[in-house]
Design a protein around this motif. Structure first.
Motif, PDB file in Angstrom:
ATOM      1  N   ARG A 107       8.542  -7.290  -4.469  1.00 30.72           N
ATOM      2  CA  ARG A 107       8.115  -6.831  -5.794  1.00 30.72           C
ATOM      3  C   ARG A 107       8.466  -7.849  -6.866  1.00 30.72           C
ATOM      4  O   ARG A 107       7.687  -8.101  -7.794  1.00 30.72           O
ATOM      5  N   ALA A 108       9.661  -8.431  -6.749  1.00 37.59           N
ATOM      6  CA  ALA A 108      10.094  -9.416  -7.738  1.00 37.59           C
ATOM      7  C   ALA A 108       9.277 -10.699  -7.646  1.00 37.59           C
ATOM      8  O   ALA A 108       8.976 -11.333  -8.666  1.00 37.59           O
ATOM      9  N   LEU A 109       8.902 -11.075  -6.429  1.00 40.61           N
ATOM     10  CA  LEU A 109       8.158 -12.319  -6.242  1.00 40.61           C
ATOM     11  C   LEU A 109       6.669 -12.158  -6.509  1.00 40.61           C
ATOM     12  O   LEU A 109       5.997 -13.121  -6.885  1.00 40.61           O
ATOM     13  N   ARG A 110       6.122 -10.969  -6.286  1.00 40.56           N
ATOM     14  CA  ARG A 110       4.683 -10.739  -6.491  1.00 40.56           C
ATOM     15  C   ARG A 110       4.474  -9.465  -7.319  1.00 40.56           C
ATOM     16  O   ARG A 110       3.946  -8.469  -6.842  1.00 40.56           O
ATOM     17  N   PRO A 111       4.854  -9.502  -8.595  1.00 40.35           N
ATOM     18  CA  PRO A 111       4.671  -8.300  -9.428  1.00 40.35           C
ATOM     19  C   PRO A 111       3.203  -7.996  -9.705  1.00 40.35           C
ATOM     20  O   PRO A 111       2.871  -6.881 -10.105  1.00 40.35           O
ATOM     21  N   GLY A 112       2.328  -8.964  -9.504  1.00 31.51           N
ATOM     22  CA  GLY A 112       0.906  -8.745  -9.777  1.00 31.51           C
ATOM     23  C   GLY A 112       0.182  -7.938  -8.727  1.00 31.51           C
ATOM     24  O   GLY A 112      -0.968  -7.511  -8.952  1.00 31.51           O
ATOM     25  N   GLU A 113       0.805  -7.725  -7.573  1.00 26.00           N
ATOM     26  CA  GLU A 113       0.173  -6.875  -6.562  1.00 26.00           C
ATOM     27  C   GLU A 113       0.082  -5.432  -7.070  1.00 26.00           C
ATOM     28  O   GLU A 113       0.843  -5.024  -7.953  1.00 26.00           O
ATOM     29  N   ASP A 114      -0.836  -4.690  -6.502  1.00 25.26           N
ATOM     30  CA  ASP A 114      -1.022  -3.288  -6.909  1.00 25.26           C
ATOM     31  C   ASP A 114       0.018  -2.423  -6.202  1.00 25.26           C
ATOM     32  O   ASP A 114      -0.175  -1.980  -5.076  1.00 25.26           O
ATOM     33  N   TRP A 115       1.135  -2.176  -6.867  1.00 24.37           N
ATOM     34  CA  TRP A 115       2.207  -1.352  -6.310  1.00 24.37           C
ATOM     35  C   TRP A 115       2.106   0.104  -6.763  1.00 24.37           C
ATOM     36  O   TRP A 115       2.847   0.956  -6.271  1.00 24.37           O
ATOM     37  N   ALA A 116       1.204   0.392  -7.690  1.00 30.38           N
ATOM     38  CA  ALA A 116       1.160   1.736  -8.266  1.00 30.38           C
ATOM     39  C   ALA A 116      -0.095   2.514  -7.899  1.00 30.38           C
ATOM     40  O   ALA A 116      -0.207   3.689  -8.235  1.00 30.38           O
ATOM     41  N   GLY A 117      -1.042   1.894  -7.222  1.00 27.49           N
ATOM     42  CA  GLY A 117      -2.304   2.556  -6.922  1.00 27.49           C
ATOM     43  C   GLY A 117      -2.155   3.645  -5.879  1.00 27.49           C
ATOM     44  O   GLY A 117      -1.118   3.798  -5.224  1.00 27.49           O
ATOM     45  N   SER A 118      -3.236   4.405  -5.715  1.00 30.49           N
ATOM     46  CA  SER A 118      -3.250   5.475  -4.718  1.00 30.49           C
ATOM     47  C   SER A 118      -4.696   5.823  -4.418  1.00 30.49           C
ATOM     48  O   SER A 118      -5.604   5.484  -5.176  1.00 30.49           O
ATOM     49  N   SER A 119      -4.908   6.495  -3.297  1.00 28.22           N
ATOM     50  CA  SER A 119      -6.239   6.972  -2.915  1.00 28.22           C
ATOM     51  C   SER A 119      -6.083   8.316  -2.216  1.00 28.22           C
ATOM     52  O   SER A 119      -5.180   8.496  -1.396  1.00 28.22           O
ATOM     53  N   ARG A 120      -6.976   9.205  -2.536  1.00 29.96           N
ATOM     54  CA  ARG A 120      -6.908  10.529  -1.925  1.00 29.96           C
ATOM     55  C   ARG A 120      -7.453  10.471  -0.498  1.00 29.96           C
ATOM     56  O   ARG A 120      -8.521   9.935  -0.248  1.00 29.96           O
ATOM     57  N   MET A 121      -6.693  11.022   0.432  1.00 36.72           N
ATOM     58  CA  MET A 121      -7.087  11.081   1.834  1.00 36.72           C
ATOM     59  C   MET A 121      -7.112  12.547   2.259  1.00 36.72           C
ATOM     60  O   MET A 121      -6.057  13.182   2.319  1.00 36.72           O
ATOM     61  N   ASP A 122      -8.299  13.063   2.541  1.00 31.74           N
ATOM     62  CA  ASP A 122      -8.380  14.488   2.882  1.00 31.74           C
ATOM     63  C   ASP A 122      -9.207  14.722   4.140  1.00 31.74           C
ATOM     64  O   ASP A 122      -9.857  15.750   4.287  1.00 31.74           O
ATOM     65  N   GLY A 123      -9.201  13.752   5.062  1.00 35.54           N
ATOM     66  CA  GLY A 123      -9.931  13.917   6.312  1.00 35.54           C
ATOM     67  C   GLY A 123      -9.113  14.657   7.352  1.00 35.54           C
ATOM     68  O   GLY A 123      -8.063  15.228   7.079  1.00 35.54           O
ATOM     69  N   GLU A 124      -9.609  14.629   8.581  1.00 36.93           N
ATOM     70  CA  GLU A 124      -8.966  15.365   9.661  1.00 36.93           C
ATOM     71  C   GLU A 124      -8.177  14.459  10.601  1.00 36.93           C
ATOM     72  O   GLU A 124      -7.338  14.948  11.352  1.00 36.93           O
ATOM     73  N   GLN A 125      -8.439  13.178  10.591  1.00 36.79           N
ATOM     74  CA  GLN A 125      -7.775  12.270  11.524  1.00 36.79           C
ATOM     75  C   GLN A 125      -6.479  11.750  10.911  1.00 36.79           C
ATOM     76  O   GLN A 125      -6.486  11.060   9.901  1.00 36.79           O
ATOM     77  N   GLY A 126      -5.337  12.109  11.543  1.00 43.74           N
ATOM     78  CA  GLY A 126      -4.045  11.706  11.008  1.00 43.74           C
ATOM     79  C   GLY A 126      -3.772  10.227  11.205  1.00 43.74           C
ATOM     80  O   GLY A 126      -4.119   9.639  12.224  1.00 43.74           O
ATOM     81  N   LEU A 127      -3.140   9.623  10.216  1.00 35.76           N
ATOM     82  CA  LEU A 127      -2.791   8.205  10.261  1.00 35.76           C
ATOM     83  C   LEU A 127      -1.285   8.049  10.365  1.00 35.76           C
ATOM     84  O   LEU A 127      -0.529   8.688   9.625  1.00 35.76           O
ATOM     85  N   GLY A 128      -0.855   7.160  11.272  1.00 34.07           N
ATOM     86  CA  GLY A 128       0.546   6.774  11.283  1.00 34.07           C
ATOM     87  C   GLY A 128       0.834   5.845  10.122  1.00 34.07           C
ATOM     88  O   GLY A 128      -0.077   5.378   9.430  1.00 34.07           O
ATOM     89  N   LEU A 129       2.114   5.544   9.909  1.00 37.77           N
ATOM     90  CA  LEU A 129       2.480   4.702   8.775  1.00 37.77           C
ATOM     91  C   LEU A 129       1.868   3.314   8.888  1.00 37.77           C
ATOM     92  O   LEU A 129       1.353   2.756   7.918  1.00 37.77           O
ATOM     93  N   GLY A 130       1.919   2.731  10.092  1.00 36.66           N
ATOM     94  CA  GLY A 130       1.378   1.386  10.274  1.00 36.66           C
ATOM     95  C   GLY A 130      -0.128   1.354  10.152  1.00 36.66           C
ATOM     96  O   GLY A 130      -0.696   0.532   9.409  1.00 36.66           O
ATOM     97  N   ASP A 131      -0.797   2.269  10.856  1.00 29.58           N
ATOM     98  CA  ASP A 131      -2.255   2.313  10.776  1.00 29.58           C
ATOM     99  C   ASP A 131      -2.713   2.669   9.367  1.00 29.58           C
ATOM    100  O   ASP A 131      -3.713   2.138   8.866  1.00 29.58           O
ATOM    101  N   GLY A 132      -1.979   3.568   8.722  1.00 28.30           N
ATOM    102  CA  GLY A 132      -2.337   3.940   7.360  1.00 28.30           C
ATOM    103  C   GLY A 132      -2.224   2.772   6.404  1.00 28.30           C
ATOM    104  O   GLY A 132      -3.062   2.594   5.511  1.00 28.30           O
ATOM    105  N   THR A 133      -1.193   1.960   6.589  1.00 32.41           N
ATOM    106  CA  THR A 133      -1.050   0.773   5.746  1.00 32.41           C
ATOM    107  C   THR A 133      -2.228  -0.161   5.954  1.00 32.41           C
ATOM    108  O   THR A 133      -2.757  -0.752   5.001  1.00 32.41           O
TER     109      THR A 133
END
Length: 694
Positions: free
Chosen positions: A283-309
């Protein structure tokens, strides 16, 4: 030697050409682009905007930027509607339920177990909280009686560790499957070294040697093989920011569950502490990255943390492509589009479409059809105007000849004396053959082929040359076009410009002895070059100053006393303004009698100068129809009321009929001009009402 050649051929490898533009690619066909751009320019667009609009629409064979943007939006919508973010929690819950069930069965089967312990264990299992994270924490010190239950419970900790690492390092979940304690210790050591490297770089220290040592020891964890610490930081920060956006997209309950579970990753909180430090450094080295964004996910197929990333990285790529394809920011250009990302998200066919658009854009800039004016704006060059004019004239020829496919106008004064020049015969030519040139061509061709000529020479179509002729009559033409706001309001702006360009192309290419002046009349009148008229923007000043336009036309006629004056007036409204003696404009609506009087007086001057006059009335206004009819009767002129798509053909027809008096009768047309054996008089008639019938 033959065997050696076969071995070399067998070992040959062919790859995609990457040394620049494909040297074997066919030349870029700009005809469709130029026609579309010219149409938009005449409609009021700047050439720059017209070119961008074509790139957005695409060609008949290639998708444009809008279609690619639509596919990007569909891909993003598919990702967000198919998945949800419960994947890791659901996996953990399944493992926990399986472990508890296996433990209950073991407690029931084990007859040697102390009853007090059995009762206490069953009570603990019965009272587990519904939260998966809280239940795992409560069972952290539980003594499992079932080996299977213990294995499933440990799998929860292993799953969380691998998922958390997979969030930051793609592919780590699979790489650490069935990992040993030594493997986990090695991973922890890599994280510690990485954090130290990033901290040193953040402090401004020279980390080039340290980076090389780090990659030599831990490079296997980075399959993308970054070439510098900056590239390493870019890769890590992009994925870490995607992981944060995924977390932002979860509900508070989901975040709380994962935070509790994360403390049990690999059986200790050390991994979470190291990853937290890593996120802080990035975060300190790349403050310009989008650290605050989000997207709504309301499907049926569950995502693991890695796949979701990974999905959130895809979403970020798609959002970036959307911006690049929109080309709406200052200084945007097609070269901004990330072709690697485009290929990854939409496939190679999308890259082919973008490359084709890039080649068209570059060819337009390099071909001499667009030039940069001193004001920095793009302008159509005379070459582009000629190209567009030929296209319009070909359309007009098709209407006039009464059939589609009429060939391009190539006649240079068919009705007159021989000019001494010859040219190759084309289908439809009616000029006399140049026999000497034709026979000479046949003899030369036969001799070049090595055949004897003693037995005679056979003439082929390609040998024939015809004689060009000079026109007997020179015309001085004034085309007056209404440029008042009503022309644009009623959709007549573009047909007016198309008509002017078609007539200009005909005169400048086939009747070079004629002198055409284009005059636009709105509140004022102005003599215009064709480029100025084609690029003319809509004006909002009120007024239809036909009086001023006729003044300029008569001045043009006086400069050519030996030529036949031809006056063509295209208008959709009565005169509402005129010039005062001091040069000021008088405007009034309804039309002032003084305005009508001065307009009529100037039209009388045109008649005394010998002008053959035709009015082209646009629209069905009864007052306009009455006014134009009376004006035409006064000067023995003609009134034509064409449909908008027939305006160009009507004006060209009237010009051709007026410039050679007595040459064509009512049933004769300009078939000679278009090199057609038919006469267009056989395919069109003037109706009694003066309406042109194509």
């Amino acid at each position: 030697m033959a065997r050696t050649n076969r071995r070399l051929t067998r070992g040959a490898r062919y790859r995609r050409y990457t040394g620049g533009p494909d040297p074997l690619a066919p030349p870029v066909d700009l005809s469709e682009a130029l026609d579309a751009i010219g149409e938009d320019v005449m409609a009021g667009y700047s050439p720059e905007r017209a070119m961008r609009e074509f790139l957005r629409r695409g060609s008949s064979e290639r998708s444009g930027l809008d279609d690619l943007a639509r596919r990007v939006a569909e891909r993003r919508r598919e990702l967000t509607s198919r998945h949800n973010l419960d994947g890791t929690l659901q996996q953990a819950k399944e493992l926990l339920d399986r472990a508890v069930l296996a433990e209950r069965k073991q407690l029931a089967r084990d007859v040697d177990l102390d009853e007090d312990y059995r009762a206490l264990a069953e009570m603990q299992l019965d009272s587990l909280p519904p939260s998966v994270g809280a239940a795992v924490s409560e069972l952290g010190d539980y003594r499992w009686q079932s080996a299977q239950a213990r294995e499933d419970f440990e799998a929860i900790k292993d799953l969380l560790g691998r998922e958390l690492l997979d969030q930051r390092f793609a592919g780590m979940k699979q790489a650490l499957e069935n990992a040993t304690d030594a493997d986990r210790a090695e991973m922890q050591r890599m994280l510690d070294d990485l954090n130290e490297l990033l901290a040193a770089h953040r402090r401004g220290e020279d980390t080039s040697e340290r980076f090389a040592e780090f990659m030599a020891e831990h490079g296997r964890y980075f399959p993308e093989s970054p070439g510098s610490v900056e590239e390493l930081i870019d890769n890590l920060a992009q994925r870490a920011a995607a992981a944060q956006r995924m977390r932002n997209s979860m509900t508070q309950e989901q975040r709380d569950e994962l935070d509790v579970l994360a403390q049990q990753a690999f059986g200790s909180p050390d991994l979470m502490a190291s990853l937290g430090r890593l996120d802080g450094e990035l975060r300190a080295l790349r403050p310009g990255e989008d650290w605050a964004g989000s997207s709504r996910m309301d499907g049926e197929q569950g995502l693991g943390l890695g796949d979701g990333t990974g999905v959130f990285q895809d979403i970020a790529d798609l959002d970036q492509l959307t911006e690049q394809l929109a080309q709406s920011y200052g200084g945007s250009q097609l070269g901004d589009i990330d072709l690697e990302t485009l290929a990854r998200q939409l496939g190679q066919d999308a890259v082919v479409d973008v490359r084709a658009l890039q080649h068209i854009e570059q060819a337009l800039r390099d071909s001499g059809t667009l030039r940069r004016a001193p004001d920095g704006q793009l302008r159509l060059t005379p070459k582009a105007m000629r190209r567009l004019g030929r296209t319009l004239l070909r359309d007009v020829a098709g209407q006039i000849s009464g059939r589609t496919g009429a060939r391009d106008v190539r006649r240079a004064g068919a009705a007159g004396d021989l000019s001494g020049a010859t040219r190759e015969w084309s289908f439809g030519d009616t000029e006399p053959w140049d026999v000497t040139r034709t026979v000479t061509n046949a003899v030369t061709r036969t001799a070049a082929a090595g055949r004897a000529t003693a037995g005679g020479v056979r003439i082929e179509i390609g040998d024939v040359e015809v004689q060009e002729t000079e026109a007997r009559t020179q015309a001085c033409v004034a085309l007056l076009v209404d440029t008042s706001f009503s022309m644009a309001l009623e959709g007549r702006w573009l047909p007016m410009k198309r008509t002017a360009l078609a007539l200009h192309t005909l005169v400048s290419s086939r009747f070079r002895g004629d002198d055409l002046q284009l005059i636009g009349f709105g509140r004022y009148a102005e003599a215009m070059e064709i480029e100025q008229l084609v690029g003319l923007d809509v004006g909002y000043d009120k007024g239809t100053n036909l009086h001023h336009g006729l003044l300029l036309a008569n001045r043009h006629f006086r400069r050519h006393p030996r030529a036949q004056p031809v006056l063509l007036v295209v208008t959709d409204g009565e005169p509402t303004s005129h010039l005062e003696p001091d040069g000021e404009v008088w405007f009034d609506y309804p039309p002032d009698p003084l305005t009508i009087a001065r307009t009529v007086r100037e039209l009388d001057v045109s008649m005394r100068l010998g002008a053959r006059t035709t009015f082209f009335r646009l629209g069905e206004d009864p007052s306009l129809a009455q006014f134009v009819a009376s004006m035409a009767r006064r000067v023995d002129g003609t009134v034509v009321a064409p449909e908008l798509d027939e305006l160009g053909a009507a004006v060209v027809d009237s010009y051709l009929g007026a410039r050679v008096p007595g040459r064509w009768g009512d049933d004769m047309g300009a078939g000679d001009l278009f090199g057609d054996v038919e006469r267009w008089g056989d395919s069109r008639r003037w109706g009694e009402s003066g309406r042109w019938a194509g």
